[in-house]
Design a protein around this motif. Sequence first.
Motif, PDB file in Angstrom:
ATOM      1  N   LYS A   1       0.832  -1.206   0.000  1.00  0.00           N
ATOM      2  CA  LYS A   1       0.000   0.000   0.000  1.00  0.00           C
ATOM      3  C   LYS A   1       0.866   1.255   0.000  1.00  0.00           C
ATOM      4  CE  LYS A   1      -3.728  -2.250   2.607  1.00  0.00           C
ATOM      5  NZ  LYS A   1      -4.476  -2.286   3.892  1.00  0.00           N
ATOM      6  N   ALA A   2       1.904   1.252   0.853  1.00  0.00           N
ATOM      7  CA  ALA A   2       2.769   2.426   0.979  1.00  0.00           C
ATOM      8  C   ALA A   2       3.542   2.688  -0.306  1.00  0.00           C
ATOM      9  CB  ALA A   2       3.732   2.227   2.156  1.00  0.00           C
ATOM     10  N   ALA A   3       4.011   1.623  -0.962  1.00  0.00           N
ATOM     11  CA  ALA A   3       4.802   1.791  -2.183  1.00  0.00           C
ATOM     12  C   ALA A   3       3.969   2.424  -3.295  1.00  0.00           C
ATOM     13  CB  ALA A   3       5.340   0.442  -2.643  1.00  0.00           C
ATOM     14  N   LYS A   4       2.707   2.034  -3.395  1.00  0.00           N
ATOM     15  CA  LYS A   4       1.836   2.619  -4.421  1.00  0.00           C
ATOM     16  C   LYS A   4       1.686   4.119  -4.204  1.00  0.00           C
ATOM     17  CE  LYS A   4      -0.839  -1.580  -5.295  1.00  0.00           C
ATOM     18  NZ  LYS A   4      -2.162  -2.251  -5.174  1.00  0.00           N
ATOM     19  N   ILE A   5       1.465   4.505  -2.949  1.00  0.00           N
ATOM     20  CA  ILE A   5       1.327   5.934  -2.644  1.00  0.00           C
ATOM     21  C   ILE A   5       2.678   6.634  -2.792  1.00  0.00           C
ATOM     22  CG2 ILE A   5       0.729   7.601  -0.843  1.00  0.00           C
ATOM     23  CD1 ILE A   5      -1.156   5.463   0.320  1.00  0.00           C
ATOM     24  N   GLY A   6       3.721   5.981  -2.288  1.00  0.00           N
ATOM     25  CA  GLY A   6       5.049   6.585  -2.325  1.00  0.00           C
ATOM     26  C   GLY A   6       5.512   6.886  -3.734  1.00  0.00           C
ATOM     27  N   VAL A   7       5.319   5.938  -4.661  1.00  0.00           N
ATOM     28  CA  VAL A   7       5.786   6.131  -6.030  1.00  0.00           C
ATOM     29  C   VAL A   7       4.839   7.023  -6.818  1.00  0.00           C
ATOM     30  CG1 VAL A   7       6.242   4.975  -8.233  1.00  0.00           C
ATOM     31  CG2 VAL A   7       7.074   3.975  -6.103  1.00  0.00           C
TER      32      VAL A   7
ATOM     33  N   ASN B   1      15.942   2.854  -0.582  1.00  0.00           N
ATOM     34  CA  ASN B   1      15.581   2.136   0.649  1.00  0.00           C
ATOM     35  C   ASN B   1      14.216   1.485   0.517  1.00  0.00           C
ATOM     36  OD1 ASN B   1      15.732   1.603   3.704  1.00  0.00           O
ATOM     37  ND2 ASN B   1      13.885   2.837   3.524  1.00  0.00           N
ATOM     38  N   LEU B   2      13.278   2.196  -0.121  1.00  0.00           N
ATOM     39  CA  LEU B   2      11.921   1.660  -0.304  1.00  0.00           C
ATOM     40  C   LEU B   2      11.966   0.327  -1.043  1.00  0.00           C
ATOM     41  CD1 LEU B   2       8.784   2.111  -0.177  1.00  0.00           C
ATOM     42  CD2 LEU B   2       9.014   3.187  -2.430  1.00  0.00           C
TER      43      LEU B   2
ATOM     44  N   ASP C   1       2.543 -11.239  -4.380  1.00  0.00           N
ATOM     45  CA  ASP C   1       1.931  -9.918  -4.211  1.00  0.00           C
ATOM     46  C   ASP C   1       2.976  -8.816  -4.326  1.00  0.00           C
ATOM     47  OD1 ASP C   1      -0.574 -10.997  -3.883  1.00  0.00           O
ATOM     48  OD2 ASP C   1      -0.518 -10.970  -1.692  1.00  0.00           O
ATOM     49  N   LEU C   2       4.144  -9.054  -3.731  1.00  0.00           N
ATOM     50  CA  LEU C   2       5.238  -8.087  -3.842  1.00  0.00           C
ATOM     51  C   LEU C   2       5.696  -7.964  -5.298  1.00  0.00           C
ATOM     52  CD1 LEU C   2       7.543  -8.860  -0.769  1.00  0.00           C
ATOM     53  CD2 LEU C   2       6.334  -6.720  -1.224  1.00  0.00           C
ATOM     54  N   GLN C   3       5.828  -9.102  -5.960  1.00  0.00           N
ATOM     55  CA  GLN C   3       6.254  -9.110  -7.367  1.00  0.00           C
ATOM     56  C   GLN C   3       5.268  -8.323  -8.225  1.00  0.00           C
ATOM     57  OE1 GLN C   3       8.879 -10.769  -8.778  1.00  0.00           O
ATOM     58  NE2 GLN C   3       8.362 -11.028 -10.918  1.00  0.00           N
ATOM     59  N   ALA C   4       3.985  -8.572  -8.020  1.00  0.00           N
ATOM     60  CA  ALA C   4       2.960  -7.884  -8.810  1.00  0.00           C
ATOM     61  C   ALA C   4       2.959  -6.385  -8.523  1.00  0.00           C
ATOM     62  CB  ALA C   4       1.584  -8.480  -8.511  1.00  0.00           C
ATOM     63  N   ALA C   5       3.177  -6.020  -7.261  1.00  0.00           N
ATOM     64  CA  ALA C   5       3.173  -4.598  -6.879  1.00  0.00           C
ATOM     65  C   ALA C   5       4.294  -3.848  -7.580  1.00  0.00           C
ATOM     66  CB  ALA C   5       3.305  -4.459  -5.364  1.00  0.00           C
ATOM     67  N   ILE C   6       5.504  -4.431  -7.586  1.00  0.00           N
ATOM     68  CA  ILE C   6       6.625  -3.771  -8.251  1.00  0.00           C
ATOM     69  C   ILE C   6       6.394  -3.707  -9.757  1.00  0.00           C
ATOM     70  CG2 ILE C   6       9.105  -3.812  -8.668  1.00  0.00           C
ATOM     71  CD1 ILE C   6       9.461  -5.270  -6.034  1.00  0.00           C
ATOM     72  N   SER C   7       5.873  -4.778 -10.332  1.00  0.00           N
ATOM     73  CA  SER C   7       5.594  -4.798 -11.772  1.00  0.00           C
ATOM     74  C   SER C   7       4.577  -3.730 -12.142  1.00  0.00           C
ATOM     75  CB  SER C   7       5.083  -6.176 -12.192  1.00  0.00           C
ATOM     76  OG  SER C   7       6.072  -7.161 -11.976  1.00  0.00           O
ATOM     77  N   ASP C   8       3.554  -3.567 -11.309  1.00  0.00           N
ATOM     78  CA  ASP C   8       2.540  -2.538 -11.569  1.00  0.00           C
ATOM     79  C   ASP C   8       3.118  -1.127 -11.483  1.00  0.00           C
ATOM     80  OD1 ASP C   8       0.666  -4.507 -11.906  1.00  0.00           O
ATOM     81  OD2 ASP C   8      -0.192  -4.327  -9.896  1.00  0.00           O
TER      82      ASP C   8
END
Length: 637
Positions: free
Chosen positions: A248-254, A290-291, A313-320
């Motif tokens: 969740k944080a990575a989506k908002i962060g990026v 760091n993220l 889920d982590l893999q998909a999040a980074i790919s997205d």
Amino acid sequence: MAKRAKFAFFSSSSPKSIPSSPSSFTSFPASPLSQHFTQSTMEEAVEKAESVIRKWDPNTPSFTKIVSLFNHSRKEAKEFIICVRDLRRAMHFLVSQDSQSPKLAQAQTLMQIAMTRLEKEFFQILSSNRDRLDPESVSGQSSISSNSEFEDVMQSDDDDDDEEMKKAGESITQVEKASAVVMSDLKAIAESMISCGYGKECVKIYKRIRKSIVDEGLSLLGIEIYKGSRFHRTDWVTLEHMIKNWIKAAKIGVATLFRGEKLLCDHVFSASNSTRESCFYEIANEAATNLFKFPEFVAKEKKSHERIFSLMDLQAAISDLWQDVEMIFHFDSVSGVKAQALVSLQKLKVSIHSALTDFESTILKDSTKAITPGGGIHKLTRSTMSFISSLSKHSSVLSEILADHPLPRNTRLLEAYVRTPSLEDEEQDHALSVHFAWLILVLLCRLDTKAEHYKDVSLSYLFLANNLHFIIETVRSSQLSDLLGDDWLSKHDDKLSAYAGNYEIAAWSNVFMSLPEEPTDLSPEEAKIYFRRFHTAFEEAYMKQSSRVVPDSKLRDELKVSVAKKLVPEYREFYRKYLPMLGQERNIEILVRFKPDNLENYISDLFHGTAILASSSFSSASSSSSSSWMSLGCVSG
């Protein structure tokens, strides 16, 4: 800001000492000033700057005791910026004419005062407008003009204040308008300070304030400074919670935080590519790197198939996020962020593949010898198919991984069971289909071994039928159906029919053979023998099969119908033909204990796991109507 004795771009020794920075004079193309300006006009510009700039010098009596020039009057702020521009032009002219000119010294003093004022304004705007410069508001400014409103005014000093707001666009909200105005102010100050040689002071303020905002934003999102040692001490439940929060944080962060900072940086320092790259690097590089270290640390932890879903889920999040990452971190200086994200992706792929291997190994090594009561569905079947079904929901992630790690064995037999890809872009899905077919085949092999633990052959076949039916229905009701295809389902349906047929033969063949194959004219004694033989065989079979279990109602009814079709009509015909012959027999109810309708009712009670313990249970036939399975039309009257 430390005082300077001389204006940075001008030296009393020689006009050649004027540096050429990337941002110098970009807003105002250089040309032979002597062709455009005279000595008098330049001196007039210095005098005008004297009156405007001194007004905002805290060391003069004329100082206006107002906190912010830009908040006080945007018209005066424009005038101040214009005076700085004209003063710079005048200094450029004067140093080329007479480097010892008193007017040049006056202009240098005014320029330092002006830069001190603009430095304070820049700091104040950045500090007091955090709400208007928050990443979400800035991210909304997707089409900010590269020219500041002040630059337009420099080109046309007669524009009204109302024209300023048109730069923000008529369709954006009031908050976005306010954000656009603040960004325009920062851009005007930054361009003015950089063009006058004070870019270092401007950039230093910007980096310090905006970096603190980025760091604070990530902290509020739950992002901490990640270290590998921390992960070794963290239990999986806690780590799983951290993974969900990170996604969740990575989506908002990026998409919001870093994207907003990139837009703001590009806008404020649009006059200098090197400056905006340097600023964005200082603000975002460390935090973003760091993220994206988090997924790498997770991937390095102990491999276990139970963790595969969090890893995917982590893999998909980074790919997205990858498209945004490439767009935001395109500068060479921040390429390390993309490199870290790619490292994390690669580590996750390796870890996910290891988890798949561990899952296969878990199936192969399952050595439990405890049999499932009644030939029901084994817990290995349930857990394995639940896991495979869940895996199929992540087909996009797994397809990419399995395309790089094909099965290290001959899969021709498996490929014959799954749909052949018709397009090139289906090749990855085909690799996934073959892998799923293989995992199910591994399960079926283990079930064959477990079926051998039953001492009763019919129970072994019923066990295989129950478990294969469960596997087929799981495939049919999930995304596995599309992956494995109709051919796979058809072939395994045939296999299920074979198991069911073998069960019938093993469980009921003695009953089927207890009646004459082709009824001919029998004597009463022969008829009595056949009645006794049939009743004994049916009782034994029924008592044994009554403890069997078929959990699925559809399969249960199909088995009942099949048994009844083969048994009841033949017995009904035998019963109709030979019962009248025994009408004079004493205790006929003991000799002929089953009516045809009784058989239907008994068969209808099968496969619920309710064992019959004594033959006395057959002493009275059920008078209840046939169960729902009879509605399938299996037995004719």
